[in-house]
Design a protein around this motif. Structure first.
Motif, mmCIF file in Angstrom:
data_model
loop_
_atom_site.group_PDB
_atom_site.id
_atom_site.type_symbol
_atom_site.label_atom_id
_atom_site.label_comp_id
_atom_site.label_asym_id
_atom_site.label_seq_id
_atom_site.Cartn_x
_atom_site.Cartn_y
_atom_site.Cartn_z
ATOM 1 N N PRO A 255 5.431 5.347 1.940
ATOM 2 C CA PRO A 255 4.354 5.423 2.926
ATOM 3 C C PRO A 255 2.977 5.353 2.261
ATOM 4 O O PRO A 255 2.769 5.947 1.201
ATOM 5 C CB PRO A 255 4.544 6.817 3.563
ATOM 6 N N ILE A 257 -0.627 6.693 2.177
ATOM 7 C CA ILE A 257 -1.218 7.953 2.666
ATOM 8 C C ILE A 257 -2.734 8.000 2.526
ATOM 9 O O ILE A 257 -3.372 8.884 3.054
ATOM 10 C CB ILE A 257 -0.593 9.174 1.962
ATOM 11 N N GLY A 258 -3.324 7.033 1.832
ATOM 12 C CA GLY A 258 -4.782 7.038 1.708
ATOM 13 C C GLY A 258 -5.303 5.714 1.184
ATOM 14 O O GLY A 258 -4.556 4.934 0.577
ATOM 15 N N LYS A 259 -6.571 5.450 1.453
ATOM 16 C CA LYS A 259 -7.223 4.224 0.984
ATOM 17 C C LYS A 259 -8.597 4.597 0.459
ATOM 18 O O LYS A 259 -9.304 5.387 1.067
ATOM 19 C CB LYS A 259 -7.399 3.249 2.147
ATOM 20 N N HIS A 260 -8.974 4.004 -0.661
ATOM 21 C CA HIS A 260 -10.280 4.317 -1.231
ATOM 22 C C HIS A 260 -11.007 3.022 -1.540
ATOM 23 O O HIS A 260 -10.840 2.447 -2.619
ATOM 24 C CB HIS A 260 -10.115 5.228 -2.447
ATOM 25 N N VAL A 267 -3.411 4.699 -1.974
ATOM 26 C CA VAL A 267 -2.572 5.780 -2.488
ATOM 27 C C VAL A 267 -1.292 5.848 -1.654
ATOM 28 O O VAL A 267 -1.337 5.801 -0.420
ATOM 29 C CB VAL A 267 -3.302 7.136 -2.438
ATOM 30 N N ILE A 268 -0.169 5.917 -2.344
ATOM 31 C CA ILE A 268 1.125 6.009 -1.654
ATOM 32 C C ILE A 268 1.804 7.333 -1.979
ATOM 33 O O ILE A 268 1.514 7.970 -2.994
ATOM 34 C CB ILE A 268 2.074 4.844 -2.050
ATOM 35 N N TYR A 269 2.689 7.730 -1.072
ATOM 36 C CA TYR A 269 3.626 8.817 -1.353
ATOM 37 C C TYR A 269 4.756 8.165 -2.135
ATOM 38 O O TYR A 269 5.548 7.422 -1.573
ATOM 39 C CB TYR A 269 4.076 9.434 -0.030
ATOM 40 N N HIS A 316 2.119 11.307 -6.177
ATOM 41 C CA HIS A 316 1.183 10.243 -5.815
ATOM 42 C C HIS A 316 1.413 8.996 -6.659
ATOM 43 O O HIS A 316 1.609 9.096 -7.862
ATOM 44 C CB HIS A 316 -0.273 10.628 -6.122
ATOM 45 N N ASN A 330 -2.662 -0.199 5.532
ATOM 46 C CA ASN A 330 -3.110 0.786 6.514
ATOM 47 C C ASN A 330 -2.405 2.106 6.262
ATOM 48 O O ASN A 330 -1.207 2.132 5.948
ATOM 49 C CB ASN A 330 -2.754 0.317 7.932
ATOM 50 N N VAL A 331 -3.150 3.176 6.441
ATOM 51 C CA VAL A 331 -2.540 4.506 6.333
ATOM 52 C C VAL A 331 -1.416 4.600 7.365
ATOM 53 O O VAL A 331 -1.594 4.211 8.523
ATOM 54 C CB VAL A 331 -3.595 5.600 6.565
ATOM 55 N N GLY A 332 -0.260 5.072 6.948
ATOM 56 C CA GLY A 332 0.894 5.156 7.843
ATOM 57 C C GLY A 332 1.851 3.980 7.702
ATOM 58 O O GLY A 332 2.964 4.037 8.201
ATOM 59 N N ASP A 333 1.426 2.922 7.005
ATOM 60 C CA ASP A 333 2.317 1.789 6.726
ATOM 61 C C ASP A 333 3.409 2.193 5.737
ATOM 62 O O ASP A 333 3.232 3.115 4.939
ATOM 63 C CB ASP A 333 1.547 0.644 6.044
#
Lengths: 385, 385
Positions: A255, A257-260, A267-269, A316, A330-333
């Protein structure tokens, strides 16, 4: 309908079967015993996939793994790891049940083993053909002979032949370099066969490693191959030229979980607890842990190596992206990571989900107790010898 | 009497208790909530060791870990990892049972979460104080405010405060550098408190990371610390100055399986399947995966850093030694490796053996199914949103 919510090892069974078929076919065409290494997948279910290709003998890298596969119906196993004398009780028990081959690379081990062995075992002498990890150099006839003296003297031992892991093919700079390293190993092994074949006419020359088994054609004089990684392949093998991209069977689904945006990072899990810290060197000279496949409008797209998994902490993973590609995340992808090294990634994850939806477990969680018994000594460093 | 025959993670409980006591005492003396991170040990049994030091609230790094510790009696848990919206069903179930705090670092997550949250949860906003992994910069008031707008608007959410992992202390070049990085983080966090304290008088400032929690003394304005690694420590922490050598509680005990005098190398059963590939840089500029303790005449001797674990394959570890030290190793010996990184080594091993002989399991093998349900969709990359 949602099935994946956290890092999950996705395995394409169809690709695996194709990879097994190709290697089995190659072995057959060159009249080689195909004794695949099961340390790559460590799974009884995946082990079964080899049977339809005529595989009856396997390679493992530990006594535990031999126990696990013996329990799951494999009765001809080579432990391609120098015999660990401390596990002799388990070796004796196992060798009673199945055809077990051990690896010897030094005199001390075989001398200790000969005092404690109770069941019949096959013995391979490990030859170092240039990998410089374990094994005795093929030119050290004196050393080989002293080991053979001990082997000959014990009726429980039957000498099987010489085994080498030409792991230095992994350090090759080109395909030609792999051919050269393999050919050099073949020559060294053949010299041993010539020297010892009068006394041991049935001796086997066994070679390992996926790069040479995949790429090389000259196996003259060799009797057995033991590749393992080829069932999954990975970026390392792709970089070496052992496989095409579409031969890689394993992906870690993660998943987002974040974009910077300021750093063009996603950032992925999915971290070092899920994917191996083994890396290949990327075009920018940095360590690359995985390449990235995204899903755009239902279509899977492999991003080029400017977009890659470049940082791992425990949970992470950080993907460096181009500015263009950044907007596709996208976050949640869920995205897919193609690992640099599949064996160690599988070892971390402990289970697979096939593209057909089957959940497959590995051996890791199959043992209750990592020690041979529950007791402990006052000084744990004192092993009885 | 022999208890260890293969790579085994040996844990000194006495050292662990001493490390917990010291950190609990420090937190108390500085009036800080002590919410230790349990990702380091991942064990219910070890978790219990914290209770006698008054610990009632913990930190974890995944929903799975929160489930595991909730099942084992912990009812106040912060998941210090950006909320993974795909796990919202499990989050809802868990938040019904315990006090659960989530981490938010971007607007997208909190907007998705607000639509799906059914149980009451605490929310921390993650601040990036310089580690550049996850979190929003403390200066981005506009971004923080838009997240707070969403949090305020949902009665299931209660805003807890700001949380930061000052993981860039791990990259510090000196103790003073750690002080500087920590102090900078403290200032950034305090500025946020000053700005938001009128609306949220009870807001908490929470800092993580073992180096600053171990070394620094200035926590003025900070309310909570969340170190994890300090229970075990490791060579990385030793190199940073966070601990002394005798504070390191974890060792991987490994059998010696080969010796190669021409290269001054000792081969152990203990590889990347057992010890983390995370390394520190040794005096020779090379990656060091572990230092070595041998047993000579019943006495344990720590070898200096010219003797170190420098190469890892799946099951093999190779120790480079000085010519003098080489003769202290014997095939069949057990030696101890002090790992460069203890968290990831523990994560690989899955269980501990204490110096008192107790076998302790980790959470890894506690879950049958890594997915929330057994079904799979035709396109596994399509998550329902």
């Amino acid at each position: 309908m949602m099935s994946i919510v956290r890092p999950t090892l996705l395995l394409d069974k169809e690709i695996c079967l194709r990879n097994i078929a190709a290697m089995a076919e190659k072995a057959k065409s060159k009249d080689l015993i195909f004794r695949p290494h099961f340390k790559t997948h460590q799974s009884a279910v995946i082990g079964e996939w080899f049977r339809e290709f005529g595989v009856t003998a396997i390679t493992v890298s530990s006594v535990r793994m031999a126990q696990y596969f013996a329990k799951n119906g494999w009765d001809d196993i080579t432990i391609a790891f120098p015999a660990n004398i401390l596990e002799v009780d388990e070796i004796n028990a196992l060798a009673k049940q199945i055809k077990l081959n051990l690896l010897i690379e030094n005199l001390e081990s075989v001398e200790m083993l000969t005092k404690k062995i109770k069941s019949s075992v096959g013995i391979f002498i490990e030859i170092d053909t240039g990998h410089n990890r374990t094994g005795i150099a093929s030119s050290k006839y004196f050393g080989i002979n002293t080991m053979l003296d001990v082997i000959r003297a014990n009726k429980k031992f039957s000498f099987k032949g010489f085994l080498s892991h030409t792991g230095h093919t992994y350090l090759a700079q080109s395909k030609h370099d792999i051919y050269n390293r393999h050919f050099d190993a073949v020559l060294k092994m053949k010299a041993l066969k010539n020297y010892y074949k009068r006394e041991f006419p049935d001796l086997i020359l066994s070679l390992g490693d996926t790069p040479s088994a995949s790429l090389c054609e000259n196996f003259s004089g060799i009797d057995e191959i033991r590749p393992g990684n080829f069932i999954f392949f990975d970026l390392m093998q792709y970089q070496l030229g052992s496989c095409n991209f579409e031969d890689i069977a394993l992906r870690l689904v993660c998943p987002v979980i974040g974009k910077h945006g300021s750093r063009s990072e996603v950032v992925i899990y999915g971290g070092a607890a899920h994917i191996s810290k083994d890396a290949i060197i990327n075009i920018d000279g940095k360590r690359l842990y995985g390449q990235v496949v995204i899903n755009r409008d239902g279509e899977k797209i492999l991003l080029d190596e400017r977009n890659y998994l470049y940082k791992l902490s425990q949970e992470h993973g950080v993907i460096r992206t181009t500015i263009q590609a950044f907007n596709n995340f996208n976050v949640g992808d869920l995205i897919e990571i193609i690992p640099a090294h599949s064996c160690l990634t599988a070892n971390l994850m402990g289970s697979y989900l096939t593209t057909e939806g089957e959940r497959i477990k590995m051996m890791n969680c199959d043992f209750d107790d990592q020690s041979s018994n529950g007791s402990s000594s006052s000084n744990l460093l004192t092993a009885s010898r």
